[in-house]
Design a protein around this motif. Structure first.
Motif, mmCIF file in Angstrom:
data_model
loop_
_atom_site.group_PDB
_atom_site.id
_atom_site.type_symbol
_atom_site.label_atom_id
_atom_site.label_comp_id
_atom_site.label_asym_id
_atom_site.label_seq_id
_atom_site.Cartn_x
_atom_site.Cartn_y
_atom_site.Cartn_z
ATOM 1 N N ILE A 161 37.557 22.202 -47.457
ATOM 2 C CA ILE A 161 38.464 22.872 -46.539
ATOM 3 C C ILE A 161 37.816 23.264 -45.220
ATOM 4 N N GLU A 162 36.506 23.354 -45.169
ATOM 5 C CA GLU A 162 35.794 23.793 -43.973
ATOM 6 C C GLU A 162 36.177 23.029 -42.713
ATOM 7 N N PRO A 163 36.309 21.685 -42.761
ATOM 8 C CA PRO A 163 36.616 20.946 -41.539
ATOM 9 C C PRO A 163 38.009 21.209 -40.967
ATOM 10 N N GLY A 164 38.883 21.855 -41.706
ATOM 11 C CA GLY A 164 40.209 22.188 -41.197
ATOM 12 C C GLY A 164 41.210 21.053 -41.209
ATOM 13 N N PRO A 165 41.287 20.267 -42.284
ATOM 14 C CA PRO A 165 42.279 19.192 -42.316
ATOM 15 C C PRO A 165 43.692 19.726 -42.478
ATOM 16 N N VAL A 166 44.655 18.905 -42.110
ATOM 17 C CA VAL A 166 46.042 19.212 -42.415
ATOM 18 C C VAL A 166 46.173 19.149 -43.934
ATOM 19 N N VAL A 167 46.830 20.136 -44.514
ATOM 20 C CA VAL A 167 46.985 20.213 -45.962
ATOM 21 C C VAL A 167 48.453 20.366 -46.331
ATOM 22 N N LEU A 168 48.720 20.235 -47.603
ATOM 23 C CA LEU A 168 50.043 20.526 -48.147
ATOM 24 C C LEU A 168 49.924 21.786 -48.991
ATOM 25 N N ILE B 90 45.028 18.526 -50.591
ATOM 26 C CA ILE B 90 44.399 17.936 -49.411
ATOM 27 C C ILE B 90 44.649 16.433 -49.405
ATOM 28 N N PRO B 91 45.475 15.966 -48.455
ATOM 29 C CA PRO B 91 45.792 14.539 -48.391
ATOM 30 C C PRO B 91 44.789 13.769 -47.543
ATOM 31 N N ALA B 92 44.636 12.486 -47.847
ATOM 32 C CA ALA B 92 43.840 11.577 -47.015
ATOM 33 C C ALA B 92 44.769 10.932 -45.990
ATOM 34 N N VAL B 93 44.181 10.248 -45.045
ATOM 35 C CA VAL B 93 44.920 9.647 -43.934
ATOM 36 C C VAL B 93 46.035 8.718 -44.410
ATOM 37 N N GLU B 94 45.872 8.091 -45.564
ATOM 38 C CA GLU B 94 46.898 7.184 -46.072
ATOM 39 C C GLU B 94 48.237 7.887 -46.304
ATOM 40 N N LEU B 95 48.219 9.196 -46.435
ATOM 41 C CA LEU B 95 49.454 9.966 -46.659
ATOM 42 C C LEU B 95 50.017 10.565 -45.367
ATOM 43 N N ALA B 96 49.465 10.209 -44.221
ATOM 44 C CA ALA B 96 49.847 10.855 -42.963
ATOM 45 C C ALA B 96 51.353 10.828 -42.707
ATOM 46 N N GLU B 97 51.998 9.701 -42.909
ATOM 47 C CA GLU B 97 53.445 9.630 -42.654
ATOM 48 C C GLU B 97 54.215 10.575 -43.569
ATOM 49 N N LYS B 98 53.818 10.653 -44.838
ATOM 50 C CA LYS B 98 54.492 11.562 -45.769
ATOM 51 C C LYS B 98 54.232 13.015 -45.384
ATOM 52 N N VAL B 99 53.013 13.321 -44.959
ATOM 53 C CA VAL B 99 52.658 14.682 -44.550
ATOM 54 C C VAL B 99 53.528 15.115 -43.366
ATOM 55 N N VAL B 100 53.707 14.221 -42.408
ATOM 56 C CA VAL B 100 54.552 14.530 -41.252
ATOM 57 C C VAL B 100 56.009 14.689 -41.680
ATOM 58 N N ARG C 178 39.254 10.147 -45.911
ATOM 59 C CA ARG C 178 39.341 10.557 -44.508
ATOM 60 C C ARG C 178 40.572 11.439 -44.338
ATOM 61 N N THR C 179 40.391 12.600 -43.752
ATOM 62 C CA THR C 179 41.481 13.555 -43.571
ATOM 63 C C THR C 179 42.015 13.483 -42.147
ATOM 64 N N ILE C 180 43.197 14.089 -41.980
ATOM 65 C CA ILE C 180 43.810 14.141 -40.653
ATOM 66 C C ILE C 180 43.762 15.572 -40.131
ATOM 67 N N VAL D 187 41.653 11.508 -36.951
ATOM 68 C CA VAL D 187 41.245 11.131 -38.295
ATOM 69 C C VAL D 187 39.734 11.296 -38.399
ATOM 70 N N ASP D 188 39.288 11.863 -39.540
ATOM 71 C CA ASP D 188 37.848 11.984 -39.797
ATOM 72 C C ASP D 188 37.149 10.659 -39.541
ATOM 73 N N GLY D 189 35.897 10.754 -39.190
ATOM 74 C CA GLY D 189 35.119 9.549 -38.937
ATOM 75 C C GLY D 189 33.831 9.521 -39.729
ATOM 76 N N GLU D 190 32.788 9.137 -39.074
ATOM 77 C CA GLU D 190 31.475 8.966 -39.665
ATOM 78 C C GLU D 190 30.908 10.287 -40.176
ATOM 79 N N VAL D 191 30.214 10.241 -41.303
ATOM 80 C CA VAL D 191 29.535 11.409 -41.844
ATOM 81 C C VAL D 191 28.085 11.382 -41.370
ATOM 82 N N ILE D 192 27.620 12.504 -40.836
ATOM 83 C CA ILE D 192 26.221 12.614 -40.407
ATOM 84 C C ILE D 192 25.591 13.781 -41.136
#
Length: 177
Positions: free
Chosen positions: A13-20, A72-82, A153-155, A165-170
């Motif tokens: 949850i720390e990165p602040g993604p859009v959640v349901l 917490i949804p991944a980017v593949e669920l973006a349309e449903k989340v919206v 990857r989260t939105i 959308v989340d990207g590379e992990v460092i």
């Protein structure tokens, strides 16, 4: 799903993604809403705060039952989340119209969301800021993660229907858990 150690919840949850956020009213009706106003407050026990508008259908159930799930949804669920965020649970069964699958939680009555890579069962532990700010303080009492999705990857909402959308992990040296 498999159990996730509660000490690892902040990493989700720390990165602040859009959640349901899911709730279930005392009358038994489940609802799901889209939310991006949340933050971690404590590592142990994992505690977070979220803002749920008093205009949202979920507000009454959350206030009444003091339970919810943060899924917490991944980017593949973006349309449903919206889609979830663009309608009201007052007149729509959002689980049915978005083809999301509610699953039984262990510690709370609100459902998990099967399609999400993580689900956090939560109980409200502080309501002192609800009347003024609609801010609920939640303790995560059970956490679930899909082991088949190691790097989802989260939105992240940036306003006016735009998301990053989340990207590379460092990695860097850290003294934090």
């Amino acid at each position: 799903m498999k159990e996730l150690p509660l000490a690892d919840v902040y990493r989700l949850i720390e990165p602040g993604p859009v959640v349901l956020l899911t709730t279930r009213s005392r009358q038994g009706r489940a609802n799901v809403m889209t939310m991006s106003w949340h933050m971690m407050m404590e590592f142990t026990p994992p505690t977070l705060a979220c803002v749920v508008s008093s205009d949202d259908f979920s507000f009454a159930a959350l206030r009444e039952t003091k339970e919810c799930v943060i899924a917490i949804p991944a980017v593949e669920l973006a349309e449903k989340v919206v889609k979830v965020g663009n309608c009201s649970g007052r007149d729509t069964d959002k689980f049915a119209t978005t083809w999301l699958t509610p699953l039984r939680a262990e510690q709370v009555s609100a459902p998990l969301v099967a399609e999400c890579f993580a689900n956090l069962e939560c109980r409200v532990v502080d309501t002192r800021l609800v009347n003024r700010y609609n801010l609920f303080v939640l303790e995560v009492v059970k956490a679930w993660i899909d082991p088949g999705r190691p790097r989802p990857r989260t939105i992240h909402h940036i306003g006016n229907g735009a998301f990053i959308v989340d990207g590379e992990v460092i990695h860097f040296e850290s003294r934090m858990p």
